[in-house]
Design a protein around this motif. Structure first.
Motif, PDB file in Angstrom:
ATOM      1  N   GLN A 247       9.651   3.357   4.691  1.00 18.58           N
ATOM      2  CA  GLN A 247       9.469   2.588   3.453  1.00 18.58           C
ATOM      3  C   GLN A 247       9.798   3.422   2.220  1.00 18.58           C
ATOM      4  OE1 GLN A 247       5.229   1.887   4.200  1.00 18.58           O
ATOM      5  NE2 GLN A 247       4.713   3.259   2.517  1.00 18.58           N
ATOM      6  N   GLN A 248      10.405   4.602   2.447  1.00 14.15           N
ATOM      7  CA  GLN A 248      10.592   5.515   1.327  1.00 14.15           C
ATOM      8  C   GLN A 248      11.518   4.988   0.242  1.00 14.15           C
ATOM      9  OE1 GLN A 248      11.631   5.897   4.509  1.00 14.15           O
ATOM     10  NE2 GLN A 248      12.972   7.686   4.756  1.00 14.15           N
ATOM     11  N   GLU A 250      11.480   1.986  -0.795  1.00 11.65           N
ATOM     12  CA  GLU A 250      10.710   0.940  -1.492  1.00 11.65           C
ATOM     13  C   GLU A 250      11.531  -0.337  -1.683  1.00 11.65           C
ATOM     14  OE1 GLU A 250       9.446   2.945  -5.042  1.00 11.65           O
ATOM     15  OE2 GLU A 250       7.784   3.940  -4.023  1.00 11.65           O
ATOM     16  N   ASP A 251      12.355  -0.640  -0.689  1.00  7.08           N
ATOM     17  CA  ASP A 251      13.253  -1.790  -0.815  1.00  7.08           C
ATOM     18  C   ASP A 251      12.735  -3.042  -0.114  1.00  7.08           C
ATOM     19  OD1 ASP A 251      13.494  -0.636   1.662  1.00  7.08           O
ATOM     20  OD2 ASP A 251      15.673  -0.783   1.778  1.00  7.08           O
ATOM     21  N   TYR A 253       9.288  -4.158  -0.475  1.00  3.96           N
ATOM     22  CA  TYR A 253       8.249  -4.778  -1.291  1.00  3.96           C
ATOM     23  C   TYR A 253       8.850  -5.802  -2.259  1.00  3.96           C
ATOM     24  CZ  TYR A 253       3.935  -5.025  -4.058  1.00  3.96           C
ATOM     25  OH  TYR A 253       2.791  -5.447  -4.696  1.00  3.96           O
ATOM     26  N   VAL A 286       4.851  -3.650   1.376  1.00  5.17           N
ATOM     27  CA  VAL A 286       5.549  -2.377   1.207  1.00  5.17           C
ATOM     28  C   VAL A 286       6.276  -1.941   2.478  1.00  5.17           C
ATOM     29  CG1 VAL A 286       5.248   0.083   0.730  1.00  5.17           C
ATOM     30  CG2 VAL A 286       3.988  -1.616  -0.617  1.00  5.17           C
ATOM     31  N   GLU A 402      -1.929   4.444   1.192  1.00  6.80           N
ATOM     32  CA  GLU A 402      -1.733   3.036   0.863  1.00  6.80           C
ATOM     33  C   GLU A 402      -3.056   2.306   0.746  1.00  6.80           C
ATOM     34  OE1 GLU A 402      -2.301   2.959   5.282  1.00  6.80           O
ATOM     35  OE2 GLU A 402      -1.292   4.275   3.890  1.00  6.80           O
TER      36      GLU A 402
END
Length: 728
Positions: A247-248, A250-251, A253, A286, A402
């Motif tokens: 998820q680094q 962040e595409d 969310y 996320v 999180e």
């Protein structure tokens, strides 16, 4: 690729969205399968309808005649919806819902039958309660338990069954469920809040606790799910190396929802809406393949019923779309886990949200009264709030990047915090002058202006004020909201009682009402100051600061659950008539046992997967490498062959090291589990499972995940994270 994994992956690639055929207005579906007030008005005689409304609104009992009329109307309505059976739908201490279906059908003679459902069957049933958790309240052979109708939560039809929300009690009257103590807690906070509201508005006769939950979940394709025994049995992946991309970026969310997922969402939302669940929000979360849905706020008891029903719907509808829903708090290591934020407030029957700032000093003083009392309740009962969200699942999530930390604190924003500090300083000792009061009231009148610029939420706080409600963010995604709501409403009721007593004492001594309220609020602000924290809850600095403040940091469930046995909290629940000491002790016992069983299942499954899935694949790959090495040596000779096969030899050595360490740790864990099982006392056994069994999980996983990177992808038997998280 291993045969089962390859077939599963091919199944996934061949999936297509399963869109439902519905082109009408969603609003026309709302409550279609619910026996709500408008349906009652249509089906019930006027006197029965009035009695039913009185029962729903004020908790008055229905006499047998009225109950018979309600039951007959409920049956007739349900049959028009296709129902053939009915069930008392309840929430035992398993954390899920339970139901036993009985047919309306009843033979009345040779070749003759009728549909029968009367008041006796509506009001009370006697299911076999022997196999439900009871915490020692009764013996296993004493099977009798009762379910009793809760008129405040409307009946509904799902499939071919009329579902009637009920409480569950033992033969001797103790609660065996979540609903009964929740209803008691809601009654307590209603009574206490109404009494405090009388300082501000004599027209208030009822206060409802409201709840708006946010349900997070993961979706995994059914074929991949079925190839992962750990997901099937525990709800989380016990093994699996993090993919290169997680998820680094962040595409995911709030990104575009995949078409297949959208088709699933549309169907479950439509089903939810027909059942009166006002689901209005959906979005990507996320982590990859993580999503969220949320309804508008409802009365707390009804909202909780709706969340339990929605979790069941999610699982049923997901299967129709070849998905499986994961409600576990941390199904995949290395990406965000899932929570269920509980947004809580109090609302009067005059339409006022008591945690919403008003338009003038009077209504703002009312807001401050409930706002400050909530903070004080959190301060005095922080350990209890930590205990109510403790579980083996949530331990994986709390304190990660999180989720809020395991330290209970509250965030109210720097400006509101500054205002409370100002109020603490400016309320003067002794009798206040008219000028003093006017100045304070003018400052109180500025609250709405402050709130306009201060509605951001600190997502690292477990209990944050977000403008017109408190958001309890530490609740786990698989939890029954009732556990948190029982505690929150009970402690708020008690705090309001204490506040009312103190203010009344001041008034009796000659202080003016507003002055008495302000001075009492000043005391509460001082006493609860250490629970307020405006900074980063994820940072190590907060852990050190919290320790200085004397705030507890229970990092695991067995330690957190000890609060249930604290004499202070036992007395609290007993005095508020929510849970007796015996019921509270039973619940603590059940929570310890539940923790033990979950860790035990994971330990057993971890051993099974190591022995029957991972080791065979590793050994097969080792044998291939050894054959390759032998072939090279045979062709080139010993010295030249070893030099040429150096990479393969190093790989075999690495594999052997990880394999041996994985296996040895697994064997030690197995023995530790056997030793822990010999401990009789549940609390001590839970601590042993935490400290002596679970501690090996990460070490075993570390070596297994390293092996996943070393072994030929075609041989690895378990679907990998990249396949489960990124296939659509």
């Amino acid at each position: 690729m291993a045969t089962k994994r390859l077939q599963a992956y091919q199944d996934v690639l061949n999936r297509t969205p399963k869109h439902i055929d519905f082109d009408g207005k969603v609003s026309e579906l709302f409550g279609k399968n619910v026996f709500h007030a408008e349906v009652m008005r249509e089906y019930l005689p006027s006197d029965a309808y009035k009695s039913m409304m009185e029962s729903i609104q004020n908790g008055t009992r229905l006499d047998r005649k009225m109950a018979d009329q309600v039951a007959s109307a409920m049956k007739d309505w349900a049959i028009t919806k296709g129902a053939t059976h009915y069930t008392h739908w309840f929430q035992p201490l398993t954390g899920t819902t339970a139901e036993k279906h009985d047919a309306f059908f009843k033979p009345v003679g040779p070749g003759r039958a009728i549909e029968r459902f009367d008041g006796e069957l509506l009001v009370q049933q006697e299911p076999d309660a022997s196999s439900f958790p009871n915490g020692g309240i009764r013996n296993t052979f004493e099977a009798r338990g009762y379910t009793a109708w809760d008129p405040s939560s409307p009946a509904f039809v799902i499939g071919k069954t009329l579902c009637i929300p009920t409480i569950m009690i033992s033969y001797t009257g103790e609660s065996l469920d979540y609903k009964m103590p929740l209803l008691k807690a809601l009654h307590a906070v209603d009574k206490a809040a109404v009494e405090v509201c009388q300082y501000f508005d004599k027209n208030v006769t009822k206060v409802n606790a409201t709840l708006g939950w946010e349900q997070e979940y993961f979706l995994v394709d059914q074929a991949l799910f079925n190839c992962r025994p750990d997901l099937m049995m525990t709800g989380r992946a016990l093994f699996g190396h993090a993919p290169a991309k997680g998820q680094q970026l962040e595409d995911h969310y709030f990104g575009s929802i995949p078409e297949r997922v959208t088709a699933f969402m549309r169907e479950f939302e439509n089903e939810a809406i027909t059942l009166g669940i006002p689901v209005t929000t959906r979005h990507n979360e996320v982590a990859p393949n993580q999503f969220e849905c949320a309804p508008i706020f409802e009365e707390c008891n009804l909202a909780n019923d709706h969340n339990m029903l929605l979790m069941d719907l999610l699982e049923k509808i997901a299967r129709k779309h070849d998905f499986r829903v994961l409600l576990h708090e941390k199904p995949f290591a290395g990406v965000n886990g899932s929570g269920k934020h509980n947004n809580w407030s109090l609302s009067t029957d005059t339409g006022v949200n008591l945690l919403q700032p008003g338009k003038n000093p009077k209504t703002n003083l009312q807001f401050l009264t409930f706002f400050v009392n909530t903070i004080k309740a959190i301060h005095d009962n922080a350990d209890l709030l930590r205990a109510c969200i403790a579980s083996a699942n949530n331990d994986h999530r709390l304190g990660a990047n999180e989720a809020p930390p395991a330290i209970i604190s509250t965030f109210i924003g720097s400006q509101l915090s500054g205002m409370l500090d100002e109020l603490e300083q400016n309320v003067k000792a002794g009798k206040m002058s008219p000028e003093d009061k006017t100045e304070l009231k003018l400052n109180i009148g500025k609250i709405p202006q402050i709130m306009l610029d201060n509605t951001d939420r600190n997502r690292t706080s477990p209990f944050a004020f977000t403008g017109n409600k408190f958001e309890f963010r530490a609740v786990g995604s698989s939890a029954n909201c009732a556990s948190a709501m029982i505690v929150l409403n009970t402690i708020m009721a008690k705090q309001l009682q204490l506040f009312k007593t103190s203010v009344d004492n001041r008034i009796e001594k000659g202080e003016a009402k507003d002055e008495a309220i302000l001075k009492e609020l000043q005391i509460l602000i001082k006493e609860s100051k250490k629970i307020r924290f405006e900074g980063n809850g994820y940072g190590d600095e907060w852990v050190k600061e919290a320790e200085k403040r004397g705030l507890n940091n229970f990092k695991d469930t067995p330690r957190a659950l000890k609060a249930w046995g604290d004499k202070k909290f036992v007395k609290l629940f007993d005095e508020m008539n929510v849970l007796t000491p015996r019921e509270l002790e039973a619940r603590q016992e059940i929570e310890f046992e539940n923790y033990i069983l979950k860790i035990q299942i994971e330990a057993r499954l971890m051993g099974d997967l190591v022995q029957t899935h991972i080791i065979p694949a590793v050994v097969e790959y080792q044998n291939r490498l050894l054959s390759n090495i032998q072939g090279i040596i045979s062709a080139l000779g010993e010295k030249a062959g070893r030099e040429a096969a150096n990479a393969q030899i190093e790989l075999v050595t690495k594999i052997s090291n990880h394999l041996n360490k994985m296996k040895s740790n697994c064997d030690i864990m197995l023995q530790a589990r056997k030793d822990a099982n010999k401990i009789e006392h549940a609390e001590e056994r839970a601590v042993a499972y935490c400290d002596q069994v679970k501690v090996y999980f990460d070490e075993i996983r570390y070596h297994a995940d390293k092996l996943e990177l070393l072994v030929d992808d075609e041989l690895w038997p378990l679907p990998k994270f990249r396949e489960m998280l990124f296939t659509r």
